[in-house]
Every structure is written in C-alpha cells, then in structure tokens.
Design a protein around this motif. Structure first.
Motif, short mmCIF file in Angstrom:
data_model
loop_
_atom_site.label_atom_id
_atom_site.label_comp_id
_atom_site.label_asym_id
_atom_site.label_seq_id
_atom_site.Cartn_x
_atom_site.Cartn_y
_atom_site.Cartn_z
N ASP A 50 0.80 -1.22 0.00
CA ASP A 50 0.00 0.00 0.00
C ASP A 50 0.84 1.28 0.00
OD1 ASP A 50 0.91 -0.20 2.61
OD2 ASP A 50 -1.07 0.06 3.53
N TRP A 51 2.13 1.15 0.18
CA TRP A 51 3.03 2.30 0.19
C TRP A 51 3.47 2.73 -1.21
CZ3 TRP A 51 7.82 1.14 -1.87
CH2 TRP A 51 8.16 -0.22 -1.94
N ILE A 52 3.19 1.91 -2.19
CA ILE A 52 3.61 2.23 -3.56
C ILE A 52 2.69 3.31 -4.13
CG2 ILE A 52 3.80 1.30 -5.91
CD1 ILE A 52 4.82 -1.28 -4.70
N PRO A 53 3.25 4.33 -4.75
CA PRO A 53 2.42 5.41 -5.32
C PRO A 53 1.57 4.90 -6.48
CG PRO A 53 4.73 5.72 -5.93
CD PRO A 53 4.69 4.57 -4.97
N ARG A 54 0.53 5.63 -6.79
CA ARG A 54 -0.41 5.23 -7.85
C ARG A 54 0.28 4.92 -9.16
NH1 ARG A 54 -6.08 6.36 -7.16
NH2 ARG A 54 -6.40 5.30 -9.10
N GLU A 55 1.36 5.64 -9.49
CA GLU A 55 2.04 5.42 -10.76
C GLU A 55 2.99 4.21 -10.72
OE1 GLU A 55 4.48 8.37 -8.37
OE2 GLU A 55 2.35 8.11 -8.80
N GLY A 56 3.13 3.57 -9.56
CA GLY A 56 4.01 2.42 -9.44
C GLY A 56 5.46 2.84 -9.32
N ILE A 57 6.34 1.85 -9.19
CA ILE A 57 7.78 2.09 -9.12
C ILE A 57 8.48 1.01 -9.93
CG2 ILE A 57 7.73 3.26 -6.88
CD1 ILE A 57 8.68 0.65 -5.58
N SER A 58 9.76 1.20 -10.17
CA SER A 58 10.50 0.16 -10.90
C SER A 58 10.55 -1.10 -10.05
CB SER A 58 11.91 0.64 -11.22
OG SER A 58 12.73 0.59 -10.07
N ARG A 59 10.59 -2.22 -10.71
CA ARG A 59 10.65 -3.50 -10.01
C ARG A 59 11.96 -3.59 -9.21
NH1 ARG A 59 7.45 -7.78 -8.19
NH2 ARG A 59 8.54 -9.72 -8.54
N LEU A 63 12.14 -4.42 -5.29
CA LEU A 63 12.83 -5.59 -4.76
C LEU A 63 13.94 -5.20 -3.79
CD1 LEU A 63 13.01 -7.86 -7.93
CD2 LEU A 63 11.39 -7.99 -6.03
N THR A 64 14.63 -4.12 -4.09
CA THR A 64 15.69 -3.65 -3.20
C THR A 64 15.11 -3.15 -1.89
OG1 THR A 64 17.08 -3.10 -5.10
CG2 THR A 64 17.63 -2.05 -3.00
N THR A 65 14.02 -2.40 -1.97
CA THR A 65 13.38 -1.87 -0.77
C THR A 65 12.79 -2.99 0.08
OG1 THR A 65 12.85 0.19 -1.92
CG2 THR A 65 11.57 -0.32 0.07
N LYS A 97 8.75 -5.59 -14.85
CA LYS A 97 9.64 -4.42 -14.83
C LYS A 97 9.13 -3.30 -13.92
CE LYS A 97 12.23 -6.46 -17.80
NZ LYS A 97 13.17 -7.39 -17.21
N ARG A 98 7.81 -3.32 -13.60
CA ARG A 98 7.25 -2.29 -12.72
C ARG A 98 6.43 -2.96 -11.63
NH1 ARG A 98 8.03 2.56 -13.13
NH2 ARG A 98 6.22 3.46 -12.16
N GLN A 99 6.51 -2.38 -10.45
CA GLN A 99 5.69 -2.83 -9.33
C GLN A 99 4.54 -1.85 -9.21
OE1 GLN A 99 6.45 -5.68 -7.71
NE2 GLN A 99 4.52 -5.55 -6.62
N PRO A 100 3.32 -2.30 -9.45
CA PRO A 100 2.20 -1.36 -9.46
C PRO A 100 1.57 -1.15 -8.09
CG PRO A 100 1.43 -3.51 -10.11
CD PRO A 100 2.92 -3.63 -9.89
N ALA A 134 3.13 -7.54 -17.76
CA ALA A 134 2.42 -6.31 -18.12
C ALA A 134 2.50 -5.29 -16.99
CB ALA A 134 0.96 -6.62 -18.43
N ASP A 135 2.50 -4.04 -17.37
CA ASP A 135 2.52 -2.93 -16.43
C ASP A 135 1.09 -2.63 -16.00
OD1 ASP A 135 2.75 -0.57 -15.02
OD2 ASP A 135 3.72 0.55 -16.64
N LEU A 136 0.73 -3.03 -14.79
CA LEU A 136 -0.63 -2.84 -14.30
C LEU A 136 -0.90 -1.41 -13.83
CD1 LEU A 136 -1.33 -6.20 -12.42
CD2 LEU A 136 -1.79 -5.58 -14.81
N THR A 137 0.04 -0.51 -14.04
CA THR A 137 -0.23 0.91 -13.80
C THR A 137 -0.63 1.60 -15.09
OG1 THR A 137 2.08 1.59 -14.13
CG2 THR A 137 1.42 1.04 -11.88
N ASP A 138 -0.46 0.91 -16.20
CA ASP A 138 -0.81 1.47 -17.51
C ASP A 138 -2.32 1.33 -17.73
OD1 ASP A 138 -0.02 2.39 -20.29
OD2 ASP A 138 -1.07 0.50 -20.72
N ARG A 139 -3.00 2.45 -17.89
CA ARG A 139 -4.47 2.42 -18.04
C ARG A 139 -4.93 1.58 -19.22
NH1 ARG A 139 -6.18 7.57 -15.47
NH2 ARG A 139 -6.14 6.92 -13.30
N GLU A 140 -4.23 1.66 -20.33
CA GLU A 140 -4.66 0.91 -21.51
C GLU A 140 -4.50 -0.60 -21.29
OE1 GLU A 140 -6.56 1.94 -24.11
OE2 GLU A 140 -6.61 3.72 -22.86
N THR A 141 -3.51 -1.00 -20.51
CA THR A 141 -3.37 -2.42 -20.14
C THR A 141 -4.58 -2.85 -19.33
OG1 THR A 141 -0.96 -2.33 -20.17
CG2 THR A 141 -1.96 -4.07 -18.85
N LEU A 142 -4.99 -2.02 -18.40
CA LEU A 142 -6.16 -2.33 -17.57
C LEU A 142 -7.44 -2.36 -18.41
CD1 LEU A 142 -5.34 -0.25 -14.36
CD2 LEU A 142 -4.92 -2.70 -14.79
#
Length: 175
Positions: A50-59, A63-65, A97-100, A134-142
């Motif tokens: 729940d700490w990840i911002p709406r736009e997601g972060i790099s994977r 993983l490092t965090t 590649k992205r953590q959503p 897939a990048d689940l922060t990408d609206r078109e993917t959703l």
C-alpha cells in the motif's frame, strides 16, 4: 431434495502476490472436487504494497526496498516459480519491470463482479502481470484486461480516469 444456500467465501488477496495466484488456483481446483456444494467466491482487496504510489515504481527499486536486493529476491522467486509450475501456472519474474499500486486493479475486479466475472478479471490481471510482465499501472493495459472479460472499454477508461468509484472505500477496506 433441499435447496441449499451457497456457501459464501471471501478471498482477500492482491493480484501482485505470487502466492495468491497459486492459492486462487488451488481453491478453484478444490471446488471442482465437490461440484455439488454451491459456493460463491467473492474477491476482496488486499494491498500487499500500500506504500507504492499510484504510478508504481520500478521492479528493481521495489525488490531492493522490500528484500534488500534483487539477488536476494531471486532465491525466493525460484521457489515461487517451482510452486507455480507444479500447479501448471507460469510465474516469470524476469518479465516484471514495474511494481504497481493495485488500487485500479481492485476497482476492475469489483466492477467485473457486477457481471459475474470477478474471478475471471482477477485471473486476467494476474496472468498479465506474472506471465506477460504487463505494467498494471498502464491504463490501456487495464482497459484491455477489462474488455477481455466483457466490460465496456469506454466505460472502464472513463471510470479509471475518475477516482470517485470505489477508490475511497477500497483504500479504507470497506469493500
């Protein structure tokens, strides 16, 4: 013959949790063993990150965090990959590649419930993420995922552009 009410089962999980993918599959296989028992499965949101911002972060950042390093996670990923394969599932962590942030994913699952397809929507999102990367922060993917399970693309696109539908309730754990 008596008319039995279905057993209601609430499953609380997140679409980016690999063990939740495996658990969902095992639950569905178990339910197939007793087709005479009516069961209604309702998916409820859980925000693994729940700490990840709406736009997601790099994977890599995620993983490092979370695990200290990408390499440390790789050992865990091997066990998850093997467990998924034992179930006939694909978990390809190398494609992610992205953590959503999964708020919009949970919104889609909720909307799909209105047409009786929440399980299908949840599975579609999990497959997009764990199998395709897939990048689940990408609206078109959703939107694509939603359309593939029968939701109207234009309505989903409009709803996702608005934060009013379900977002506050999901965040608060009300639904």
């Amino acid at each position: 013959m008596r008319n039995h009410q279905p057993v209601r089962m609430d499953v609380v999980s997140d679409v980016v949790c690999p063990w939740c993918v495996i658990g969902k599959h095992r639950l569905e296989e178990a339910l197939k063993l007793k087709p005479g028992i009516p069961v209604e499965v309702h998916f409820r949101p859980y925000f693994l990150n729940d700490w990840i911002p709406r736009e997601g972060i790099s994977r890599e950042e995620y993983l490092t965090t979370t695990f200290g390093s990408v390499e440390r996670y790789n050992g865990i990923a091997q066990r998850v990959t093997a467990a998924a394969a034992d179930e006939g599932l694909v978990y390809d962590a190398s494609k992610v590649k992205r953590q959503p942030n999964t708020l919009d994913c949970h919104r889609l699952i909720r909307w799909a419930e209105s047409i009786g397809k929440s399980a299908e929507m949840k599975q579609k999102l999990m497959d997009f993420y764990f199998t395709d990367g897939a990048d689940l922060t990408d609206r078109e993917t959703l939107v694509k995922a939603a359309a593939e399970v029968g939701l109207d693309s234009d309505e989903v696109r409009t709803a996702l552009a608005s934060d009013k539908t379900y977002s506050q309730q999901l965040k608060a754990g009300v639904i």
